[in-house]
Design an enzyme around this catalytic site. Sequence first.
Site, PDB file in Angstrom:
ATOM      1  N   VAL A  75       0.844  -1.205   0.000  1.00  0.00           N
ATOM      2  CA  VAL A  75       0.000   0.000   0.000  1.00  0.00           C
ATOM      3  C   VAL A  75       0.880   1.256   0.000  1.00  0.00           C
ATOM      4  O   VAL A  75       0.719   2.153  -0.825  1.00  0.00           O
ATOM      5  CB  VAL A  75      -0.962   0.003   1.221  1.00  0.00           C
ATOM      6  N   THR A 121      -5.854  -0.153   6.589  1.00  0.00           N
ATOM      7  CA  THR A 121      -7.216  -0.449   7.049  1.00  0.00           C
ATOM      8  C   THR A 121      -7.200  -0.479   8.568  1.00  0.00           C
ATOM      9  O   THR A 121      -6.584  -1.353   9.176  1.00  0.00           O
ATOM     10  CB  THR A 121      -7.675  -1.801   6.474  1.00  0.00           C
ATOM     11  N   GLU A 124      -7.841   2.573   1.243  1.00  0.00           N
ATOM     12  CA  GLU A 124      -7.214   2.079   0.024  1.00  0.00           C
ATOM     13  C   GLU A 124      -8.070   0.967  -0.579  1.00  0.00           C
ATOM     14  O   GLU A 124      -8.533   0.102   0.149  1.00  0.00           O
ATOM     15  CB  GLU A 124      -5.835   1.522   0.423  1.00  0.00           C
ATOM     16  N   LEU A 129      -6.914  -0.684  -3.536  1.00  0.00           N
ATOM     17  CA  LEU A 129      -6.061  -1.362  -4.519  1.00  0.00           C
ATOM     18  C   LEU A 129      -6.164  -2.866  -4.405  1.00  0.00           C
ATOM     19  O   LEU A 129      -6.327  -3.396  -3.313  1.00  0.00           O
ATOM     20  CB  LEU A 129      -4.582  -1.020  -4.278  1.00  0.00           C
ATOM     21  N   ARG A 130      -6.041  -3.532  -5.556  1.00  0.00           N
ATOM     22  CA  ARG A 130      -5.929  -4.992  -5.530  1.00  0.00           C
ATOM     23  C   ARG A 130      -4.486  -5.357  -5.832  1.00  0.00           C
ATOM     24  O   ARG A 130      -3.869  -4.753  -6.725  1.00  0.00           O
ATOM     25  CB  ARG A 130      -6.825  -5.625  -6.606  1.00  0.00           C
ATOM     26  N   GLY A 189     -13.766 -20.550  -6.869  1.00  0.00           N
ATOM     27  CA  GLY A 189     -12.353 -20.912  -6.709  1.00  0.00           C
ATOM     28  C   GLY A 189     -12.165 -21.721  -5.446  1.00  0.00           C
ATOM     29  O   GLY A 189     -13.139 -22.110  -4.787  1.00  0.00           O
ATOM     30  N   CYS A 220      -6.144  -9.260   2.833  1.00  0.00           N
ATOM     31  CA  CYS A 220      -7.211  -8.286   3.112  1.00  0.00           C
ATOM     32  C   CYS A 220      -8.568  -8.903   3.428  1.00  0.00           C
ATOM     33  O   CYS A 220      -9.105  -8.688   4.507  1.00  0.00           O
ATOM     34  CB  CYS A 220      -7.328  -7.333   1.934  1.00  0.00           C
ATOM     35  N   ARG A 269       0.048 -14.745   1.768  1.00  0.00           N
ATOM     36  CA  ARG A 269      -0.690 -14.587   3.033  1.00  0.00           C
ATOM     37  C   ARG A 269      -2.124 -15.107   2.882  1.00  0.00           C
ATOM     38  O   ARG A 269      -2.823 -14.737   1.950  1.00  0.00           O
ATOM     39  CB  ARG A 269      -0.708 -13.116   3.465  1.00  0.00           C
TER      40      ARG A 269
HETATM   41  C1  UGA Z   1      -8.938  -6.990  -1.958  1.00  0.00           C
HETATM   42  C2  UGA Z   1      -9.989  -6.079  -2.587  1.00  0.00           C
HETATM   43  O1  UGA Z   1     -10.433  -6.624  -3.837  1.00  0.00           O
HETATM   44  C3  UGA Z   1      -9.418  -4.677  -2.828  1.00  0.00           C
HETATM   45  O2  UGA Z   1     -10.425  -3.816  -3.341  1.00  0.00           O
HETATM   46  C4  UGA Z   1      -8.901  -4.126  -1.496  1.00  0.00           C
HETATM   47  O3  UGA Z   1      -8.285  -2.852  -1.662  1.00  0.00           O
HETATM   48  C5  UGA Z   1      -7.850  -5.082  -0.940  1.00  0.00           C
HETATM   49  O4  UGA Z   1      -8.455  -6.387  -0.763  1.00  0.00           O
HETATM   50  C6  UGA Z   1      -7.384  -4.511   0.380  1.00  0.00           C
HETATM   51  O5  UGA Z   1      -8.213  -4.413   1.298  1.00  0.00           O
HETATM   52  O6  UGA Z   1      -6.243  -4.036   0.459  1.00  0.00           O
HETATM   53  P1  UGA Z   1      -6.814  -8.344  -2.909  1.00  0.00           P
HETATM   54  O7  UGA Z   1      -6.677  -8.913  -1.539  1.00  0.00           O
HETATM   55  O8  UGA Z   1      -5.615  -7.821  -3.603  1.00  0.00           O
HETATM   56  O9  UGA Z   1      -7.892  -7.134  -2.908  1.00  0.00           O
HETATM   57  O10 UGA Z   1      -7.400  -9.514  -3.794  1.00  0.00           O
HETATM   58  P2  UGA Z   1      -8.730  -9.780  -4.655  1.00  0.00           P
HETATM   59  O11 UGA Z   1      -8.475  -9.516  -6.064  1.00  0.00           O
HETATM   60  O12 UGA Z   1      -9.895  -9.128  -4.016  1.00  0.00           O
HETATM   61  O13 UGA Z   1      -8.847 -11.360  -4.467  1.00  0.00           O
HETATM   62  C7  UGA Z   1      -9.091 -11.914  -3.165  1.00  0.00           C
HETATM   63  C8  UGA Z   1      -9.269 -13.411  -3.269  1.00  0.00           C
HETATM   64  O14 UGA Z   1     -10.496 -13.739  -3.930  1.00  0.00           O
HETATM   65  C9  UGA Z   1      -8.184 -14.127  -4.060  1.00  0.00           C
HETATM   66  O15 UGA Z   1      -7.854 -15.326  -3.383  1.00  0.00           O
HETATM   67  C10 UGA Z   1      -8.824 -14.414  -5.406  1.00  0.00           C
HETATM   68  O16 UGA Z   1      -8.284 -15.520  -6.057  1.00  0.00           O
HETATM   69  C11 UGA Z   1     -10.271 -14.659  -4.979  1.00  0.00           C
HETATM   70  N1  UGA Z   1     -11.256 -14.410  -6.063  1.00  0.00           N
HETATM   71  C12 UGA Z   1     -11.429 -13.150  -6.559  1.00  0.00           C
HETATM   72  C13 UGA Z   1     -12.028 -15.454  -6.522  1.00  0.00           C
HETATM   73  O17 UGA Z   1     -11.908 -16.623  -6.067  1.00  0.00           O
HETATM   74  N2  UGA Z   1     -12.966 -15.215  -7.486  1.00  0.00           N
HETATM   75  C14 UGA Z   1     -13.162 -13.960  -8.004  1.00  0.00           C
HETATM   76  O18 UGA Z   1     -14.060 -13.811  -8.882  1.00  0.00           O
HETATM   77  C15 UGA Z   1     -12.373 -12.916  -7.532  1.00  0.00           C
END
Ligand code: UGA
Length: 459
Positions: A37, A147, A177, A179-180, A282, A289, A357
């Site tokens: 971040v 957060t 934030e 961000l992904r 999945g 997060c 993580r």
């Molecule tokens: C998440 C949020 O999407 C962000 O908006 C937020 O800023 C971030 O947490 C945070 O709080 O900092 P992130 O942890 O980078 O982002 O990952 P995601 O893209 O949200 O994916 C989270 C999990 O869900 C992963 O394991 C991913 O594989 C899974 N996922 C995601 C699925 O199984 N299916 C989907 O359709 C989408």
Amino acid sequence: MKNIAISIIFCHLLVNAQETNSDNKYYKIAVIGTGYVGLVLGAGLAEFGHYVECADIDQEKVNKLNDGIIPIFEPGLSELVKKNCDNNSLLFTSDVDSAIQKADIVFIAVGTPTKEDGKADVSAVLSVVTRIGKNLNGHKIICTKSTVPIGMSHTIQSLIQPFETSTNFVDIVSNPEFLREGTAVQDFFNPDRVVIGANSEQATKILCDIYKPLLQKNIPFLITDIASSETIKYASNGFLAVKLSFINEIARLCEKVGANCYDVAKGIGLDPRIGNLFLKPGPGYGGSCLPKDTKALLSKGKEIGLELKLIKAAIEANDDQKSYIVEKIKTLLHNNLAEKTIAIWGLAFKANTDDIRESCAITIVQQLLEQGAHIKAYDPIASNNMRRILPDITYCSNKEDALEGADVLVILTDWQEFTSINTSTLSNLMKQKIIYDTRNILCELPLRTTGFTYCGLGK
Ligand code: UGA
């Protein structure tokens, strides 16, 4: 200080307001914490023209950053950091006090990991706030980017108050934030929204100035009170977790009734009230997060006497999803995992990151090991991080090596490189021709026609 009513201010209104003062204003900014971040924020704000010092107490990390070595894998980040370091608008330092003293705005971007009781550990945030207090030399804005638990601004206020005088004082702002990981740089420059929670008009105005390039791009800005802003962050991640656990449960249902979860997701996602994003089934959501924030939300509910049943169910369904995957692998191997060799493709919690993580791979591999299986794992970039958590499995340097002698191939992360496979290589290397694709990234037909048992998720 003046209270600001909750209002949605869309960019064109603010841009109009800015037109009366068309000069761009640049600020001296300190970003404390150089995790993903802090790094993306610091480099992004430097790119906007501000002078940014990213401070971290970890001297070794700061040294590496100053040598151009970025400790995390994030597409586009090292180029952005280098460019802004080269033009002297971005600097890394372990001198946190000096960075604070020079800054008009201090962004707090340190970690808030989960404690054993599910609450967020805010000790790093509190120690930064105390440091800001000790180095208060004028008016500063303290902006929470990490957060932080809902209500944190009150704790910050009471911690900083003893240091305040009529000339040295702070405004507290919450600017969560969104961000992904894996697309963080792209998300920084193209966010869905910017949320600013503040009690002071002056602080709000400064934050809008800082993010002016985003205002000019018509990104919606939501200006609200601090508690709402803090809650927006948790409610967003909570909702996303519920959405994922929902689709994962539907995927399990689909398997039982002979439906295809992808068609179901498409069918429901076409309803704009549901939306088609974040509906991919999945092996269970992971990362630093969603798991952390859902637990913190649950524990906040407990603290105030509120049972957040949906959030609790999302967490439980996510735990179940991982056990469900293990059970499925077991079924594919005739209910006996002892001495079976399992090839795992993908250890990162999702593609395009080296972050492991709360990756579902950790729990799934641990459960497989407990039942006597041997694991041969491959991940394009996350293996080194995983070694610290799972030291007793075999790490392979390419995806083919992991297949040698395997009874089953299990795909856990949706890396692009896993989509191109050669069926004859697979046949030659594997002991049994069984594939469990929990991300549904492979093309089923060529595998089936070459004699593989192919199992996707939710279909
Ligand atoms: C998440 C949020 O999407 C962000 O908006 C937020 O800023 C971030 O947490 C945070 O709080 O900092 P992130 O942890 O980078 O982002 O990952 P995601 O893209 O949200 O994916 C989270 C999990 O869900 C992963 O394991 C991913 O594989 C899974 N996922 C995601 C699925 O199984 N299916 C989907 O359709 C989408």
